[in-house]
Design an enzyme around this catalytic site. Structure first.
Site, PDB file in Angstrom:
ATOM      1  N   TYR A  99     -17.752   4.321  -2.899  1.00  0.00           N
ATOM      2  CA  TYR A  99     -17.634   5.624  -3.572  1.00  0.00           C
ATOM      3  C   TYR A  99     -18.996   6.288  -3.760  1.00  0.00           C
ATOM      4  CZ  TYR A  99     -12.732   5.857  -5.026  1.00  0.00           C
ATOM      5  OH  TYR A  99     -11.369   5.993  -5.059  1.00  0.00           O
ATOM      6  N   LYS A 117     -12.490  -8.729   0.155  1.00  0.00           N
ATOM      7  CA  LYS A 117     -12.186  -8.858   1.586  1.00  0.00           C
ATOM      8  C   LYS A 117     -13.310  -9.700   2.193  1.00  0.00           C
ATOM      9  CE  LYS A 117      -9.718  -7.882   5.269  1.00  0.00           C
ATOM     10  NZ  LYS A 117      -8.350  -8.440   5.478  1.00  0.00           N
ATOM     11  N   ASP A 146      -5.666  -7.543   1.177  1.00  0.00           N
ATOM     12  CA  ASP A 146      -4.388  -7.292   1.867  1.00  0.00           C
ATOM     13  C   ASP A 146      -3.296  -8.198   1.292  1.00  0.00           C
ATOM     14  OD1 ASP A 146      -5.812  -9.439   2.944  1.00  0.00           O
ATOM     15  OD2 ASP A 146      -5.178  -9.079   5.009  1.00  0.00           O
ATOM     16  N   ASP A 180      -8.935   1.236  -6.689  1.00  0.00           N
ATOM     17  CA  ASP A 180      -8.270   2.539  -6.605  1.00  0.00           C
ATOM     18  C   ASP A 180      -6.883   2.357  -6.000  1.00  0.00           C
ATOM     19  OD1 ASP A 180      -7.974   5.391  -6.546  1.00  0.00           O
ATOM     20  OD2 ASP A 180      -8.424   5.327  -4.407  1.00  0.00           O
ATOM     21  N   ASP A 210      -2.907   2.050  -8.071  1.00  0.00           N
ATOM     22  CA  ASP A 210      -1.772   2.943  -7.803  1.00  0.00           C
ATOM     23  C   ASP A 210      -0.533   2.117  -7.466  1.00  0.00           C
ATOM     24  OD1 ASP A 210      -3.163   5.359  -8.130  1.00  0.00           O
ATOM     25  OD2 ASP A 210      -2.237   6.249  -6.355  1.00  0.00           O
TER      26      ASP A 210
HETATM   27  C1  IPM Z   1      -8.378   7.627  -9.559  1.00  0.00           C
HETATM   28  C2  IPM Z   1      -8.388   8.799  -8.606  1.00  0.00           C
HETATM   29  C3  IPM Z   1      -9.829   9.177  -8.333  1.00  0.00           C
HETATM   30  C4  IPM Z   1     -10.496   7.993  -7.661  1.00  0.00           C
HETATM   31  C5  IPM Z   1     -10.013  10.448  -7.485  1.00  0.00           C
HETATM   32  C6  IPM Z   1      -9.269  11.620  -8.087  1.00  0.00           C
HETATM   33  C7  IPM Z   1     -11.459  10.774  -7.281  1.00  0.00           C
HETATM   34  O1  IPM Z   1      -7.681   8.487  -7.452  1.00  0.00           O
HETATM   35  O2  IPM Z   1      -8.892   7.767 -10.684  1.00  0.00           O
HETATM   36  O3  IPM Z   1      -7.865   6.583  -9.188  1.00  0.00           O
HETATM   37  O4  IPM Z   1     -10.404   7.828  -6.439  1.00  0.00           O
HETATM   38  O5  IPM Z   1     -11.135   7.214  -8.372  1.00  0.00           O
HETATM   39 MG    MG Z   2      -6.714   6.619  -7.512  1.00  0.00          MG
END
Ligand code: IPM
Ligand code: MG
Length: 354
Positions: free
Chosen positions: A138, A189, A221, A245, A249
């Site tokens: 990042y 990884k 993975d 990240d 999710d």
């Molecule tokens: C998160 C989001 C952010 C990230 C984006 C919006 C920059 O996806 O907080 O997970 O990738 O960290």
């Molecule tokens: Mg995210």
């Protein structure tokens, strides 16, 4: 308690308004809470031509904690990258050195049917993902798009982690594990990436200081697969910025509603930025249908991690449980037989339960 409030974009202002009602209720109970507002993301761009305006930075640096709604909106998608809302988010994380990002994935018994997985796989699920938030690909330099001697263009980014970055987040991970199920799974990884080999080496070293915590390592993975195969095997997952990240999710959807999940991003002194895991949902903004519970639960995390008020954190969490038990549901978590309510009504119900 000096709290910087950054409503942001999309549904951000509506959901933050409900969390602020909770803070105001706590204030009328005697907590010394000071709230000050500033712009972040698209709101920052609109107000000051910058997704992280200097005034916001100043306020955030001076505050004990930051409450954030969400950032992003279609109208900003075509701006040059430095002006995009997401840059505001990345800059506030980096600027405040919020390296430890806690993302719980918790299944409420009342909502076990909301998951896309079979209820028995997720009933009672309680995972904490600890994502490193200020390093990795990042922020690694160099990065860009270049033209090679052959004339072909190439995009590139740099994944890197320094020892101190790994060490400090690993310590946070072991400490969280100590307060929970005492299991830490470090995800990397290491079969392919040198950065990950190094990550694994340092985490293994730090583990020696925490003999009570069982450390395991998993390739990312496989972790992605295990999360949907048998998610309850996990207690705390420690991982880097990009893997975190993605996995966070995925983990959020195990619970069925990303609208329920709070997060905390902490620095080395427990100063933190608190925000819901979900985004700004511009498609439903301004309609009084967004779920404010993740933002309200973020206030609970704030009370726990920044202000060391475990009792108040639990009180807020209990109030949220109570409204769920009462059958109140916003659209995202609605099931037949429940009472559908809007954003404001949900906020009011939590305050009443509190
Ligand atoms: C998160 C989001 C952010 C990230 C984006 C919006 C920059 O996806 O907080 O997970 O990738 O960290
Ligand atoms: Mg995210």
């Amino acid at each position: 308690m000096k709290i910087a409030v950054l409503p942001g974009d999309g549904i951000g202002p509506e959901i933050v308004a409900q969390a602020v009602k909770v803070l105001e209720a706590l204030r009328s109970d005697g907590l010394k809470i000071e709230l000050e507002y500033a712009h972040l993301g698209g709101a920052g761009y609109d107000a000051a031509g910058d997704p992280f305006p200097p005034a916001t930075e100043k306020l955030a640096l001076a505050a004990d904690a930051v409450l954030l709604g969400a950032v992003g909106g279609y109208q900003y998608d075509t701006l040059p990258r430095p002006m995009r809302p997401e840059q505001g988010l990345l800059r506030i994380r980096k600027g405040l050195e919020l390296f430890a990002n806690l993302r719980p994935a918790l299944v409420y018994p009342e909502l076990a049917n909301a998951s896309s997985l079979k209820p028995e796989l997720v009933a009672g699920l309680d995972i904490m993902i600890l994502r490193e938030l200020t390093g990795d690909i990042y922020f690694g330099q160099p990065r860009g798009i270049r033209t090679m001697d052959s004339g072909e263009r190439q995009g590139f980014d740099t994944m890197l982690y320094s020892e101190s970055e790994i060490r400090r987040v690993a310590h946070v991970g072991f400490q969280i594990a100590l307060k929970r199920g005492k299991k830490l799974c470090s995800v990397d990884k290491a079969n392919v990436l040198d950065t990950s080999m190094f990550w694994r080496e340092i985490v293994t070293e730090v583990a020696k200081e925490y003999p009570l915590v069982a450390l395991s390592h998993m390739y990312v993975d496989n972790a992605a697969m295990q999360l949907v195969r048998a998610p309850k095997q996990f207690d705390v997952i420690l991982t880097g910025n990009i893997f975190g990240d993605i996995l966070s999710d995925e983990a959020s959807m195990l619970t069925g509603s990303i609208g329920m999940l709070p997060s905390a991003s902490l620095d080395a002194h427990n100063k933190g930025l608190y925000e819901p895991c979900h985004g700004s949902a511009p498609d439903i903004a301004g309609k009084d249908i967004a779920n404010p519970l993740a933002t309200i639960l973020s206030v609970a995390m704030m009370m726990r991690h920044t202000f060391a008020h475990e009792d108040i954190a639990r009180r807020i969490e209990a109030a949220v449980r109570k409204v769920l038990q009462q059958g109140l549901r916003t659209g995202d978590i609605y099931e037949a037989g429940m009472q559908k309510v809007g954003t404001i009504a949900m906020g009011d119900a939590v305050v009443a339960a509190l």
